[in-house]
Scaffold this motif. Sequence first.
Motif, PDB file in Angstrom:
ATOM      1  N   TYR A  72     -15.970 -17.257 -27.357  1.00  0.00           N
ATOM      2  CA  TYR A  72     -14.546 -17.469 -27.093  1.00  0.00           C
ATOM      3  C   TYR A  72     -13.554 -16.720 -27.982  1.00  0.00           C
ATOM      4  CZ  TYR A  72     -16.014 -21.135 -23.843  1.00  0.00           C
ATOM      5  OH  TYR A  72     -16.581 -21.835 -22.822  1.00  0.00           O
ATOM      6  N   PRO A  73     -13.732 -16.693 -29.296  1.00  0.00           N
ATOM      7  CA  PRO A  73     -12.733 -16.005 -30.121  1.00  0.00           C
ATOM      8  C   PRO A  73     -12.633 -14.493 -29.858  1.00  0.00           C
ATOM      9  CG  PRO A  73     -14.066 -17.462 -31.471  1.00  0.00           C
ATOM     10  CD  PRO A  73     -14.719 -17.394 -30.124  1.00  0.00           C
ATOM     11  N   VAL A  74     -13.611 -13.925 -29.197  1.00  0.00           N
ATOM     12  CA  VAL A  74     -13.626 -12.481 -28.958  1.00  0.00           C
ATOM     13  C   VAL A  74     -12.674 -12.087 -27.826  1.00  0.00           C
ATOM     14  CG1 VAL A  74     -15.114 -10.529 -28.336  1.00  0.00           C
ATOM     15  CG2 VAL A  74     -15.977 -12.316 -29.837  1.00  0.00           C
ATOM     16  N   GLY A  75     -12.294 -13.034 -26.988  1.00  0.00           N
ATOM     17  CA  GLY A  75     -11.399 -12.739 -25.865  1.00  0.00           C
ATOM     18  C   GLY A  75     -10.035 -12.265 -26.336  1.00  0.00           C
ATOM     19  N   GLY A  76      -9.255 -11.770 -25.394  1.00  0.00           N
ATOM     20  CA  GLY A  76      -7.936 -11.247 -25.736  1.00  0.00           C
ATOM     21  C   GLY A  76      -6.878 -11.714 -24.757  1.00  0.00           C
ATOM     22  N   CYS A  77      -5.669 -11.850 -25.253  1.00  0.00           N
ATOM     23  CA  CYS A  77      -4.533 -12.308 -24.456  1.00  0.00           C
ATOM     24  C   CYS A  77      -3.851 -11.159 -23.718  1.00  0.00           C
ATOM     25  CB  CYS A  77      -3.513 -12.987 -25.350  1.00  0.00           C
ATOM     26  SG  CYS A  77      -4.095 -14.502 -26.129  1.00  0.00           S
ATOM     27  N   ALA A  78      -3.203 -11.501 -22.617  1.00  0.00           N
ATOM     28  CA  ALA A  78      -2.503 -10.524 -21.790  1.00  0.00           C
ATOM     29  C   ALA A  78      -1.369  -9.831 -22.544  1.00  0.00           C
ATOM     30  CB  ALA A  78      -1.955 -11.207 -20.534  1.00  0.00           C
ATOM     31  N   GLU A  79      -0.600 -10.602 -23.306  1.00  0.00           N
ATOM     32  CA  GLU A  79       0.549 -10.036 -24.010  1.00  0.00           C
ATOM     33  C   GLU A  79       0.116  -8.978 -25.024  1.00  0.00           C
ATOM     34  OE1 GLU A  79       1.511 -14.482 -23.323  1.00  0.00           O
ATOM     35  OE2 GLU A  79      -0.263 -13.237 -23.636  1.00  0.00           O
ATOM     36  N   ARG A  80      -0.928  -9.297 -25.781  1.00  0.00           N
ATOM     37  CA  ARG A  80      -1.392  -8.336 -26.783  1.00  0.00           C
ATOM     38  C   ARG A  80      -2.080  -7.139 -26.140  1.00  0.00           C
ATOM     39  NH1 ARG A  80      -4.637 -11.646 -30.613  1.00  0.00           N
ATOM     40  NH2 ARG A  80      -4.470 -13.290 -29.066  1.00  0.00           N
ATOM     41  N   ALA A  81      -2.672  -7.331 -24.963  1.00  0.00           N
ATOM     42  CA  ALA A  81      -3.250  -6.196 -24.234  1.00  0.00           C
ATOM     43  C   ALA A  81      -2.145  -5.246 -23.778  1.00  0.00           C
ATOM     44  CB  ALA A  81      -4.063  -6.690 -23.040  1.00  0.00           C
ATOM     45  N   ALA A  82      -1.025  -5.793 -23.294  1.00  0.00           N
ATOM     46  CA  ALA A  82       0.099  -4.958 -22.877  1.00  0.00           C
ATOM     47  C   ALA A  82       0.702  -4.230 -24.074  1.00  0.00           C
ATOM     48  CB  ALA A  82       1.158  -5.800 -22.169  1.00  0.00           C
ATOM     49  N   ILE A  83       0.817  -4.921 -25.203  1.00  0.00           N
ATOM     50  CA  ILE A  83       1.348  -4.283 -26.417  1.00  0.00           C
ATOM     51  C   ILE A  83       0.415  -3.160 -26.859  1.00  0.00           C
ATOM     52  CG2 ILE A  83       1.722  -4.645 -28.903  1.00  0.00           C
ATOM     53  CD1 ILE A  83       2.881  -7.419 -28.132  1.00  0.00           C
ATOM     54  N   ALA A  84      -0.892  -3.394 -26.815  1.00  0.00           N
ATOM     55  CA  ALA A  84      -1.852  -2.344 -27.201  1.00  0.00           C
ATOM     56  C   ALA A  84      -1.707  -1.125 -26.296  1.00  0.00           C
ATOM     57  CB  ALA A  84      -3.275  -2.886 -27.144  1.00  0.00           C
ATOM     58  N   ALA A  85      -1.519  -1.345 -24.998  1.00  0.00           N
ATOM     59  CA  ALA A  85      -1.331  -0.216 -24.072  1.00  0.00           C
ATOM     60  C   ALA A  85      -0.063   0.555 -24.418  1.00  0.00           C
ATOM     61  CB  ALA A  85      -1.272  -0.721 -22.634  1.00  0.00           C
ATOM     62  N   ALA A  86       0.990  -0.162 -24.784  1.00  0.00           N
ATOM     63  CA  ALA A  86       2.252   0.491 -25.137  1.00  0.00           C
ATOM     64  C   ALA A  86       2.131   1.295 -26.426  1.00  0.00           C
ATOM     65  CB  ALA A  86       3.358  -0.557 -25.267  1.00  0.00           C
ATOM     66  N   VAL A  87       1.474   0.714 -27.421  1.00  0.00           N
ATOM     67  CA  VAL A  87       1.286   1.434 -28.690  1.00  0.00           C
ATOM     68  C   VAL A  87       0.401   2.654 -28.470  1.00  0.00           C
ATOM     69  CG1 VAL A  87       0.314   1.276 -31.022  1.00  0.00           C
ATOM     70  CG2 VAL A  87       1.729  -0.588 -30.132  1.00  0.00           C
ATOM     71  N   GLN A  88      -0.637   2.505 -27.654  1.00  0.00           N
ATOM     72  CA  GLN A  88      -1.506   3.650 -27.354  1.00  0.00           C
ATOM     73  C   GLN A  88      -0.699   4.782 -26.717  1.00  0.00           C
ATOM     74  OE1 GLN A  88      -4.686   4.450 -27.975  1.00  0.00           O
ATOM     75  NE2 GLN A  88      -4.432   6.359 -26.879  1.00  0.00           N
ATOM     76  N   ALA A  89       0.200   4.443 -25.820  1.00  0.00           N
ATOM     77  CA  ALA A  89       0.983   5.459 -25.107  1.00  0.00           C
ATOM     78  C   ALA A  89       2.130   6.033 -25.933  1.00  0.00           C
ATOM     79  CB  ALA A  89       1.541   4.869 -23.812  1.00  0.00           C
ATOM     80  N   GLU A  90       2.812   5.173 -26.697  1.00  0.00           N
ATOM     81  CA  GLU A  90       4.029   5.605 -27.388  1.00  0.00           C
ATOM     82  C   GLU A  90       3.862   5.783 -28.888  1.00  0.00           C
ATOM     83  OE1 GLU A  90       7.525   3.364 -26.322  1.00  0.00           O
ATOM     84  OE2 GLU A  90       7.001   3.387 -24.195  1.00  0.00           O
ATOM     85  N   GLY A  91       2.759   5.299 -29.424  1.00  0.00           N
ATOM     86  CA  GLY A  91       2.531   5.430 -30.856  1.00  0.00           C
ATOM     87  C   GLY A  91       3.136   4.295 -31.654  1.00  0.00           C
ATOM     88  N   PRO A  92       3.079   4.388 -32.972  1.00  0.00           N
ATOM     89  CA  PRO A  92       3.518   3.292 -33.823  1.00  0.00           C
ATOM     90  C   PRO A  92       5.023   3.034 -33.777  1.00  0.00           C
ATOM     91  CG  PRO A  92       2.937   5.201 -35.144  1.00  0.00           C
ATOM     92  CD  PRO A  92       2.533   5.509 -33.730  1.00  0.00           C
ATOM     93  N   GLY A  93       5.773   3.922 -33.179  1.00  0.00           N
ATOM     94  CA  GLY A  93       7.210   3.717 -33.047  1.00  0.00           C
ATOM     95  C   GLY A  93       7.593   2.850 -31.858  1.00  0.00           C
ATOM     96  N   PHE A  94       6.595   2.367 -31.109  1.00  0.00           N
ATOM     97  CA  PHE A  94       6.883   1.523 -29.945  1.00  0.00           C
ATOM     98  C   PHE A  94       7.762   0.349 -30.334  1.00  0.00           C
ATOM     99  CE2 PHE A  94       5.455  -2.616 -28.212  1.00  0.00           C
ATOM    100  CZ  PHE A  94       6.079  -2.544 -26.980  1.00  0.00           C
ATOM    101  N   ARG A  95       8.775   0.086 -29.515  1.00  0.00           N
ATOM    102  CA  ARG A  95       9.636  -1.085 -29.691  1.00  0.00           C
ATOM    103  C   ARG A  95       9.699  -1.833 -28.370  1.00  0.00           C
ATOM    104  NH1 ARG A  95       9.392  -2.841 -34.043  1.00  0.00           N
ATOM    105  NH2 ARG A  95      11.213  -4.126 -33.680  1.00  0.00           N
TER     106      ARG A  95
END
Length: 136
Positions: free
Chosen positions: A49-72
């Motif tokens: 169970y603790p290995v799973g991931g939430c939708a919100e953090r998955a979307a944030i990870a996709a945004a950071v991957q695309a835009e880099g650490p400057g994502f807001r």
Amino acid sequence: MHDLDFLRTLAVQAAHQAYAPYSKLRVGAALRSAAGHAYTGCNVENASYPVGGCAERAAIAAAVQAEGPGFRLQAIAVAAFGSDGAALPVSPCGACRQSLIEFGADAAVTFRQSDDGWMEVKAGELLPFRFILPSR
């Protein structure tokens, strides 16, 4: 720019992609970055169970991957559905609230209510006593 209704639609679509064989709770999130781009994520469970991931953090990870650490973060919509397919009033969990604030305390956060309406608050209002790393 994407309005909140568009993000809500994307969040619902993302929820239908969730991998939730254990809880049967499917959650989707769709965000808009300050740069005007939309990113989505869904929850992904795991038998450990603790290995799973939430939708919100998955979307944030996709945004950071695309835009880099400057994502807001400018806005995010969250949609959740139970095993019967009914929409559920689920707000971001504590870990997700902290993650949202990291990228935009003033970002709009919208999620379903029990009357099928949507609530909208600022990320900082969801976690008023958030963790802030002290500067050295």
